[in-house]
Design a protein around this motif. Sequence first.
Motif, PDB file in Angstrom:
ATOM      1  N   ALA A 183      12.250  -1.916  16.393  1.00 38.94           N
ATOM      2  CA  ALA A 183      13.320  -1.585  17.331  1.00 38.94           C
ATOM      3  C   ALA A 183      13.803  -2.823  18.072  1.00 38.94           C
ATOM      4  CB  ALA A 183      12.844  -0.526  18.322  1.00 38.94           C
ATOM      5  N   ILE A 184      12.863  -3.677  18.516  1.00 37.36           N
ATOM      6  CA  ILE A 184      13.235  -4.929  19.178  1.00 37.36           C
ATOM      7  C   ILE A 184      14.103  -5.766  18.245  1.00 37.36           C
ATOM      8  CG2 ILE A 184      12.338  -7.109  20.086  1.00 37.36           C
ATOM      9  CD1 ILE A 184       9.771  -5.519  20.866  1.00 37.36           C
ATOM     10  N   ARG A 185      13.656  -5.882  17.015  1.00 39.75           N
ATOM     11  CA  ARG A 185      14.396  -6.657  16.002  1.00 39.75           C
ATOM     12  C   ARG A 185      15.816  -6.146  15.849  1.00 39.75           C
ATOM     13  NH1 ARG A 185      15.090  -5.551  10.463  1.00 39.75           N
ATOM     14  NH2 ARG A 185      15.305  -7.383   9.102  1.00 39.75           N
ATOM     15  N   VAL A 209      21.004 -11.945  24.124  1.00 40.86           N
ATOM     16  CA  VAL A 209      19.924 -10.962  24.287  1.00 40.86           C
ATOM     17  C   VAL A 209      18.709 -11.668  24.882  1.00 40.86           C
ATOM     18  CG1 VAL A 209      19.151 -11.249  21.887  1.00 40.86           C
ATOM     19  CG2 VAL A 209      18.544  -9.179  23.136  1.00 40.86           C
ATOM     20  N   THR A 210      18.078 -10.985  25.828  1.00 43.22           N
ATOM     21  CA  THR A 210      16.945 -11.554  26.553  1.00 43.22           C
ATOM     22  C   THR A 210      15.738 -10.639  26.414  1.00 43.22           C
ATOM     23  OG1 THR A 210      18.413 -12.591  28.179  1.00 43.22           O
ATOM     24  CG2 THR A 210      16.103 -12.292  28.812  1.00 43.22           C
ATOM     25  N   GLY A 211      14.618 -11.205  26.009  1.00 43.65           N
ATOM     26  CA  GLY A 211      13.376 -10.443  25.934  1.00 43.65           C
ATOM     27  C   GLY A 211      12.684 -10.414  27.277  1.00 43.65           C
ATOM     28  N   ILE A 212      12.207  -9.247  27.661  1.00 47.13           N
ATOM     29  CA  ILE A 212      11.511  -9.060  28.941  1.00 47.13           C
ATOM     30  C   ILE A 212      10.061  -8.706  28.628  1.00 47.13           C
ATOM     31  CG2 ILE A 212      11.419  -7.702  31.066  1.00 47.13           C
ATOM     32  CD1 ILE A 212      14.509  -7.199  30.525  1.00 47.13           C
ATOM     33  N   THR A 213       9.146  -9.549  29.062  1.00 48.46           N
ATOM     34  CA  THR A 213       7.737  -9.381  28.717  1.00 48.46           C
ATOM     35  C   THR A 213       7.027  -8.425  29.675  1.00 48.46           C
ATOM     36  OG1 THR A 213       7.736 -11.656  27.894  1.00 48.46           O
ATOM     37  CG2 THR A 213       5.592 -10.630  28.246  1.00 48.46           C
ATOM     38  N   ARG A 214       6.187  -7.574  29.105  1.00 49.71           N
ATOM     39  CA  ARG A 214       5.347  -6.621  29.863  1.00 49.71           C
ATOM     40  C   ARG A 214       6.155  -5.579  30.630  1.00 49.71           C
ATOM     41  NH1 ARG A 214       3.325  -9.183  33.711  1.00 49.71           N
ATOM     42  NH2 ARG A 214       4.350 -11.179  33.306  1.00 49.71           N
ATOM     43  N   GLY A 215       7.223  -5.081  30.024  1.00 50.80           N
ATOM     44  CA  GLY A 215       7.943  -3.939  30.558  1.00 50.80           C
ATOM     45  C   GLY A 215       8.526  -4.155  31.938  1.00 50.80           C
ATOM     46  N   TYR A 216       8.401  -3.133  32.787  1.00 54.41           N
ATOM     47  CA  TYR A 216       8.970  -3.211  34.133  1.00 54.41           C
ATOM     48  C   TYR A 216       8.272  -4.269  34.988  1.00 54.41           C
ATOM     49  CZ  TYR A 216      11.521   1.052  32.991  1.00 54.41           C
ATOM     50  OH  TYR A 216      12.364   1.965  32.414  1.00 54.41           O
ATOM     51  N   GLU A 217       7.023  -4.573  34.664  1.00 48.30           N
ATOM     52  CA  GLU A 217       6.330  -5.656  35.360  1.00 48.30           C
ATOM     53  C   GLU A 217       7.067  -6.981  35.120  1.00 48.30           C
ATOM     54  OE1 GLU A 217       3.567  -7.467  37.782  1.00 48.30           O
ATOM     55  OE2 GLU A 217       3.762  -5.311  37.380  1.00 48.30           O
ATOM     56  N   LYS A 271      15.727 -15.889  14.962  1.00 47.48           N
ATOM     57  CA  LYS A 271      14.403 -16.382  14.590  1.00 47.48           C
ATOM     58  C   LYS A 271      13.305 -15.736  15.415  1.00 47.48           C
ATOM     59  CE  LYS A 271      11.863 -20.699  13.875  1.00 47.48           C
ATOM     60  NZ  LYS A 271      11.899 -22.186  14.021  1.00 47.48           N
ATOM     61  N   SER A 272      13.625 -15.328  16.643  1.00 46.57           N
ATOM     62  CA  SER A 272      12.630 -14.723  17.533  1.00 46.57           C
ATOM     63  C   SER A 272      12.036 -13.444  16.946  1.00 46.57           C
ATOM     64  CB  SER A 272      13.265 -14.385  18.888  1.00 46.57           C
ATOM     65  OG  SER A 272      13.820 -15.514  19.499  1.00 46.57           O
ATOM     66  N   VAL A 273      12.811 -12.765  16.114  1.00 52.06           N
ATOM     67  CA  VAL A 273      12.371 -11.479  15.582  1.00 52.06           C
ATOM     68  C   VAL A 273      12.151 -11.535  14.073  1.00 52.06           C
ATOM     69  CG1 VAL A 273      13.356 -10.111  17.439  1.00 52.06           C
ATOM     70  CG2 VAL A 273      14.789 -10.711  15.489  1.00 52.06           C
ATOM     71  N   GLY A 274      12.006 -12.750  13.556  1.00 51.83           N
ATOM     72  CA  GLY A 274      11.712 -12.882  12.135  1.00 51.83           C
ATOM     73  C   GLY A 274      10.301 -12.436  11.815  1.00 51.83           C
TER      74      GLY A 274
END
Length: 327
Positions: A22-24, A37-45, A58-61
Amino acid sequence: MTKIKNIGVLTSGGDSPGMNAAIRAVVRASLYYNIKVTGITRGYEGLIQADFTPMDGKSVGNIIQRGGTILKTARCDAFRTKEGRALAHKNLVESDIDALVVIGGDGTFTGADIFCKEYDFPIIGLPGTIDNDLVGTDFTIGYDTAINTVVHAVDKIRDTAESHDRLFIVEVMGRDSGLIALRSGIGVGAEAILIPEAQVGSEELVHRLETGRKDKASKIIIVAEGDEAGGAYVVGETLKEKFPNADIRISVLGHIQRGGKPSCMDRVLASRLGVAAVEALIAGKTDVMAGQVNKEIVFTPFSQTIKHIDAHDITPTWLKLVEILSM
């Protein structure tokens, strides 16, 4: 309609196979439409801590086949407070993130619904949970993999059960929903399935075992962890009292059901919903979950998805099927 320029994506709550797919899909769909697009680590935290990382193709390869979530996940009590959500919103604004895709279950969507209403912030949810207990989608991301994990495990247990003429009580996940137990139980040919939605008491269970075929080399009972009978160990103690000469064993599958490579069905579902979420944000949708019903993409308000339904796919027809096939 405000043009979306930067979409944040996060995973929250319990992990489920297919979250990476799904992230990919969210990342690649965003790039396809020339959106950052920006990845957010550890959910709402991660929202509160501003743990943000720009993502590209490449981030989602090489992640579509991986279980778990590359963005990590965590529970976040701070996001339950107004102060925590205010800080999260401040971090989003300062980082020029103007929309979110959140992947998770009812707890994730409860927080997203509140945040949407407080800040009029565009959010689309994707149903990532092995329990399949959300309204608005036929299947959640991870459910198919989870039930197949149970089936593979119980098939192996059955081999030992037959070799020793044993009765195995297998506990599967499902604190609030018995859908994993129901479908996997049918799939493995269980003699009985105990789930929260159908009150099969100890007396009825004992009756089924007493009136069932006596020449069976093995017997399997599937118990959802949330069943009112009290779980596999309580059921085991009850049966040991009633059948003192029976060789009864207990197996709790636990978190093995959450891990592992996602099935093809979960990969395709996650991919389709991930793209749909980005396109929905572009079209101006918000405060909804993207789901698949009768093979079509649908959008359901968060406030409706998070209401557990007592009989989501738990109908008298299914329960009768279990009874017929256990003979």
